[in-house]
Design an enzyme around this catalytic site. Structure first.
Site, short mmCIF file in Angstrom:
data_model
loop_
_atom_site.label_atom_id
_atom_site.label_comp_id
_atom_site.label_asym_id
_atom_site.label_seq_id
_atom_site.Cartn_x
_atom_site.Cartn_y
_atom_site.Cartn_z
CG ASN A 277 43.81 43.18 30.26
OD1 ASN A 277 42.66 42.78 30.12
ND2 ASN A 277 44.86 42.42 30.00
CG HIS B 15 40.57 38.30 24.07
ND1 HIS B 15 41.63 37.53 24.45
CD2 HIS B 15 40.18 37.84 22.84
CE1 HIS B 15 41.88 36.63 23.51
NE2 HIS B 15 41.01 36.80 22.52
CE LYS C 224 40.24 40.80 28.72
NZ LYS C 224 41.41 40.48 29.56
CE1 TYR D 90 41.65 35.30 28.22
CE2 TYR D 90 39.54 35.30 29.35
CZ TYR D 90 40.51 35.96 28.61
OH TYR D 90 40.34 37.27 28.25
CD GLU E 121 40.88 34.02 20.49
OE1 GLU E 121 40.83 35.20 20.08
OE2 GLU E 121 41.69 33.63 21.36
N1 UDP Z 1 45.87 37.63 33.18
C1 UDP Z 1 46.02 37.92 34.53
N2 UDP Z 1 47.25 37.72 35.13
C2 UDP Z 1 48.32 37.28 34.42
C3 UDP Z 1 48.16 36.97 33.04
C4 UDP Z 1 46.94 37.15 32.46
O1 UDP Z 1 45.07 38.35 35.19
O2 UDP Z 1 49.41 37.13 35.01
C5 UDP Z 1 44.56 37.85 32.54
C6 UDP Z 1 44.49 39.18 31.78
O3 UDP Z 1 43.15 39.67 31.87
C7 UDP Z 1 44.83 38.77 30.37
C8 UDP Z 1 44.15 37.40 30.28
O4 UDP Z 1 44.34 36.83 31.58
O5 UDP Z 1 44.31 39.69 29.43
C9 UDP Z 1 44.72 36.49 29.22
O6 UDP Z 1 46.12 36.37 29.40
P1 UDP Z 1 47.12 36.37 28.15
O7 UDP Z 1 48.44 35.96 28.66
O8 UDP Z 1 46.51 35.61 27.03
O9 UDP Z 1 47.23 37.95 27.80
P2 UDP Z 1 46.60 38.81 26.61
O10 UDP Z 1 46.66 37.97 25.36
O11 UDP Z 1 45.19 39.17 27.00
O12 UDP Z 1 47.48 40.03 26.53
MG MG Z 2 45.97 36.05 25.06
#
Ligand code: UDP
Ligand code: MG
Length: 153
Positions: free
Chosen positions: A112, A115, A9, A49, A126
């Site tokens: 974080n 992805h 990212k 997303y 994807e």
């Molecule tokens: N995200 C966020 N707040 C939240 C949940 C998700 O900012 O409460 C962001 C975060 O960068 C995350 C991305 O949205 O990596 C995608 O969310 P997902 O639930 O798919 O989590 P991941 O699969 O990345 O762990």
């Molecule tokens: Mg995810």
């Protein structure tokens, strides 16, 4: 063999963690079969997303993902989707286990670092989102017989 998608990212690009992240997957024994720098557009980031489209922070996520280019990479290996998810760690960097990428390099839910595809089915979608078929390279690396036993593959 199973393939998965990783996106390094913008926060990791800014913090110059690209080599560190790629090295972790290489050292694990995953095989890199596609990689490029990529600039998200509003359209593609919204599609990527889409599962978060109704959340109040959707625009914040989209803005964060477009602030610089990202690195998209495709990693291959037995159980690659599950392994890369577990190496990435939980979504919230403050909760992610030490030793994981997010646990070691992030302090944020949004910022974080990576992805990683969450299911085999989503990984296929994807990979197709970011790579043309000819950008995914099918070859067996020389270390293959030392990464797996011959009855595992
Ligand atoms: N995200 C966020 N707040 C939240 C949940 C998700 O900012 O409460 C962001 C975060 O960068 C995350 C991305 O949205 O990596 C995608 O969310 P997902 O639930 O798919 O989590 P991941 O699969 O990345 O762990
Ligand atoms: Mg995810």
């Amino acid at each position: 063999m199973e393939k998965t998608l990783v996106i390094i990212k913008p926060g990791a690009i800014q913090r110059e963690l690209v080599g560190e992240i790629i090295t972790r997957f290489e050292r694990k024994g995953l095989h890199l079969c596609g990689i490029k720098m990529y600039q998200f557009t509003d359209k593609v980031v919204s599609e990527h997303y889409a599962h978060l489209a109704d959340r109040p922070f959707f625009k914040r996520i989209k803005d964060s993902m477009m602030i610089t280019p990202v690195i998209v990479c495709c990693w291959e290996g037995l159980d690659a989707v599950r392994i890369v998810r577990s190496m990435s760690g939980g979504t919230n960097g403050r909760e992610a286990a030490p030793g994981t990428i997010r646990g070691d390099f992030s302090m944020s839910v949004q910022e974080n670092i990576v992805h990683a595809s969450d299911t085999v089915e989503n990984a296929k979608v994807e990979i197709n989102r970011f790579f043309k078929p000819e950008e995914i390279f099918e070859f067996k690396p020389n270390n293959f017989p030392f990464v797996y036993a011959n009855d595992e593959v």
